[in-house]
Design an enzyme around this catalytic site. Sequence first.
Site, short mmCIF file in Angstrom:
data_model
loop_
_atom_site.label_atom_id
_atom_site.label_comp_id
_atom_site.label_asym_id
_atom_site.label_seq_id
_atom_site.Cartn_x
_atom_site.Cartn_y
_atom_site.Cartn_z
N SER A 127 0.83 -1.21 0.00
CA SER A 127 0.00 0.00 0.00
C SER A 127 0.86 1.25 0.00
CB SER A 127 -0.86 -0.05 1.27
OG SER A 127 -1.49 1.18 1.50
N LYS B 89 1.92 -3.76 6.50
CA LYS B 89 2.35 -3.71 5.08
C LYS B 89 3.86 -3.52 5.00
CE LYS B 89 -1.57 -4.66 3.49
NZ LYS B 89 -1.78 -5.97 2.91
N TYR C 135 -2.14 -1.37 11.04
CA TYR C 135 -2.40 -1.84 9.67
C TYR C 135 -1.24 -1.46 8.75
CZ TYR C 135 -3.91 -1.98 4.87
OH TYR C 135 -3.93 -2.22 3.51
P1 NAD Z 1 -11.19 -7.04 1.23
O1 NAD Z 1 -11.41 -7.06 2.69
O2 NAD Z 1 -12.32 -6.68 0.36
O3 NAD Z 1 -10.65 -8.48 0.76
C1 NAD Z 1 -9.85 -9.30 1.58
C2 NAD Z 1 -10.41 -10.71 1.53
O4 NAD Z 1 -9.58 -11.56 2.33
C3 NAD Z 1 -11.83 -10.82 2.08
O5 NAD Z 1 -12.63 -11.55 1.16
C4 NAD Z 1 -11.66 -11.57 3.39
O6 NAD Z 1 -12.78 -12.38 3.68
C5 NAD Z 1 -10.41 -12.41 3.12
N1 NAD Z 1 -9.62 -12.74 4.32
C6 NAD Z 1 -9.24 -11.91 5.34
N2 NAD Z 1 -8.55 -12.60 6.25
C7 NAD Z 1 -8.48 -13.88 5.81
C8 NAD Z 1 -7.90 -15.07 6.34
N3 NAD Z 1 -7.29 -15.09 7.52
N4 NAD Z 1 -8.01 -16.20 5.62
C9 NAD Z 1 -8.65 -16.21 4.43
N5 NAD Z 1 -9.23 -15.12 3.89
C10 NAD Z 1 -9.14 -13.98 4.58
O7 NAD Z 1 -9.93 -6.11 0.97
P2 NAD Z 1 -9.41 -5.49 -0.41
O8 NAD Z 1 -9.77 -4.07 -0.44
O9 NAD Z 1 -9.78 -6.37 -1.54
O10 NAD Z 1 -7.84 -5.55 -0.15
C11 NAD Z 1 -7.07 -6.65 -0.59
C12 NAD Z 1 -5.63 -6.46 -0.16
O11 NAD Z 1 -5.14 -5.22 -0.67
C13 NAD Z 1 -5.41 -6.39 1.36
O12 NAD Z 1 -4.20 -7.02 1.66
C14 NAD Z 1 -5.33 -4.90 1.62
O13 NAD Z 1 -4.57 -4.64 2.78
C15 NAD Z 1 -4.61 -4.44 0.38
N6 NAD Z 1 -4.84 -3.02 0.05
C16 NAD Z 1 -6.13 -2.55 -0.06
C17 NAD Z 1 -6.36 -1.22 -0.37
C18 NAD Z 1 -7.76 -0.67 -0.46
O14 NAD Z 1 -7.92 0.55 -0.37
N7 NAD Z 1 -8.77 -1.49 -0.66
C19 NAD Z 1 -5.26 -0.36 -0.57
C20 NAD Z 1 -3.98 -0.86 -0.46
C21 NAD Z 1 -3.77 -2.21 -0.14
C1 WQD Z 2 -9.41 9.54 0.92
C2 WQD Z 2 -9.59 11.03 1.20
C3 WQD Z 2 -9.98 11.52 3.52
C4 WQD Z 2 -13.88 9.62 3.84
C5 WQD Z 2 -6.97 4.54 3.10
C6 WQD Z 2 -6.00 3.81 3.99
C7 WQD Z 2 -4.80 3.38 3.19
C8 WQD Z 2 -5.19 2.62 1.95
C9 WQD Z 2 -6.25 3.31 1.16
C10 WQD Z 2 -5.08 0.26 2.36
C11 WQD Z 2 -8.87 11.47 2.49
C12 WQD Z 2 -11.18 11.92 2.67
C13 WQD Z 2 -12.67 10.10 3.35
C14 WQD Z 2 -14.89 10.56 4.18
C15 WQD Z 2 -13.43 12.34 3.52
N1 WQD Z 2 -5.74 1.33 2.26
N2 WQD Z 2 -12.45 11.42 3.20
N3 WQD Z 2 -14.63 11.89 4.00
O1 WQD Z 2 -7.20 7.64 3.80
O2 WQD Z 2 -6.17 7.87 1.50
O3 WQD Z 2 -6.32 5.67 2.54
O4 WQD Z 2 -7.33 3.67 2.03
O5 WQD Z 2 -3.90 0.09 2.33
O6 WQD Z 2 -4.00 2.62 4.05
O7 WQD Z 2 -5.62 4.67 5.05
O8 WQD Z 2 -8.39 6.75 1.74
O9 WQD Z 2 -10.73 6.76 0.98
O10 WQD Z 2 -10.24 6.82 3.47
O11 WQD Z 2 -9.75 8.84 2.09
O12 WQD Z 2 -13.24 13.56 3.39
O13 WQD Z 2 -15.98 10.21 4.66
O14 WQD Z 2 -10.98 11.29 1.43
O15 WQD Z 2 -9.77 12.48 4.52
O16 WQD Z 2 -8.37 12.75 2.27
P1 WQD Z 2 -6.99 7.10 2.46
P2 WQD Z 2 -9.86 7.22 2.09
#
Ligand code: NAD
Ligand code: WQD
Length: 342
Positions: A125, A154, A150
């Site tokens: 991330s 990562k 969290y």
């Molecule tokens: P999500 O929660 O939608 O998907 C994760 C999936 O993993 C879910 O279906 C959950 O049921 C499953 N899971 C969780 N723990 C498990 C376990 N112990 N065993 C088996 N399955 C398990 O999340 P996402 O948004 O699809 O994110 C996927 C990956 O990307 C994560 O590692 C997250 O940290 C990373 N990521 C997400 C974002 C974002 O904004 N969505 C940003 C950066 C990184």
């Molecule tokens: C985006 C912008 C908020 C909600 C998060 C995690 C990061 C990564 C991606 C996994 C920010 C603003 C949001 C609301 C708002 N995930 N906001 N009102 O914070 O960039 O990142 O998701 O790895 O680790 O921290 O994403 O979508 O929460 O926010 O004004 O109700 O929107 O302040 O500026 P963020 P976000």
Amino acid sequence: MKILVTGGLGFIGSHVVVELLNKSYDVIVVDNLSNSTIDVLEGIRTICNKKPEFEKLDLRDKLAVSDFFVRNQDINGVIHFAASKAVGESVENPLLYYENNINTLVYLLQELQKLPKSNLIFSSSCTVYGQADVLPITESAPVKPAESPYGNTKQVGEEIIADVCKVDYSLNAIALRYFNPIGSHHSGLIGELPLGTPQNLVPYITQTAIGQREQLSIFGDDYPTIDGTAVRDYIHVMDLANAHVVALERLIKHKMVVNFETFNIGTGTGSSVLEVVKTFEKATGLELNYKIVQRRDGDVTAAYADTSRANNIMGWKSKFTLQEALESAWKWQQNAIAAKES
Ligand code: NAD
Ligand code: WQD
């Protein structure tokens, strides 16, 4: 080629499964359904006209992980999405996050080490950069002290993989540092399923627009940015899905320069919160009810990717605009409500 997708029924994983099936990979999904539902499999089947294999498995169960690999020796690559991802929850319950995001990675790596050759893609991330000193952010920007457990999972996750790759040349790994994934497949049949009140901006916007939430709170308008609201790099989840397929091909076709590589996956363009709101209004013709409130703790001012490494070395580039991503998020939101009502 058989690919294991952990967390493959989640938001990003389900879109990657669709891309893999469309490219004729055999896919096996494991998921414990802690943050997804089994219905996602049906959405994938309708889109692709085929289903991946599915096994309900909790990766925290070391013996079950080991048993899975004994039964599935023919896996050519692993894409590891399974993790918990709610920043606030990780502050409240850090051990849940260290167990689910770190132990599961260790168990997986222990099994991969037993194979003669293995390929791994790890979901990292942009959170590892914190507030970067220089924008856009390149992969060589320093990793800043994590703002949350969290975020720490990562950083540590990447370090664990790097340490293993230093001593085990049979493991090839790529960490993809996602910026802000949004949107859904154009069919609107799969998408993001936030549990409870969404923490992320786009699901909050779509739920407000559909009437599930009264008003969007914009966290702060006094940042040193174009309009005072914070800036992020919002990437369409289908672009992100395609990046995984390109990364997988890089692993499988031995195109790696070193056996652990890291790439930023974003669009390269920063958008402010107000720009996202305005683009959503333009895309849908709706007027969004919002108010400006105080900054949210832990938020950075601005983060957007320098994507040259992914563009030039991996050969991947994002295609979709912010407006297209928001249109798809809106379609998914409307379908989700229609499905609930039927
Ligand atoms: P999500 O929660 O939608 O998907 C994760 C999936 O993993 C879910 O279906 C959950 O049921 C499953 N899971 C969780 N723990 C498990 C376990 N112990 N065993 C088996 N399955 C398990 O999340 P996402 O948004 O699809 O994110 C996927 C990956 O990307 C994560 O590692 C997250 O940290 C990373 N990521 C997400 C974002 C974002 O904004 N969505 C940003 C950066 C990184
Ligand atoms: C985006 C912008 C908020 C909600 C998060 C995690 C990061 C990564 C991606 C996994 C920010 C603003 C949001 C609301 C708002 N995930 N906001 N009102 O914070 O960039 O990142 O998701 O790895 O680790 O921290 O994403 O979508 O929460 O926010 O004004 O109700 O929107 O302040 O500026 P963020 P976000």
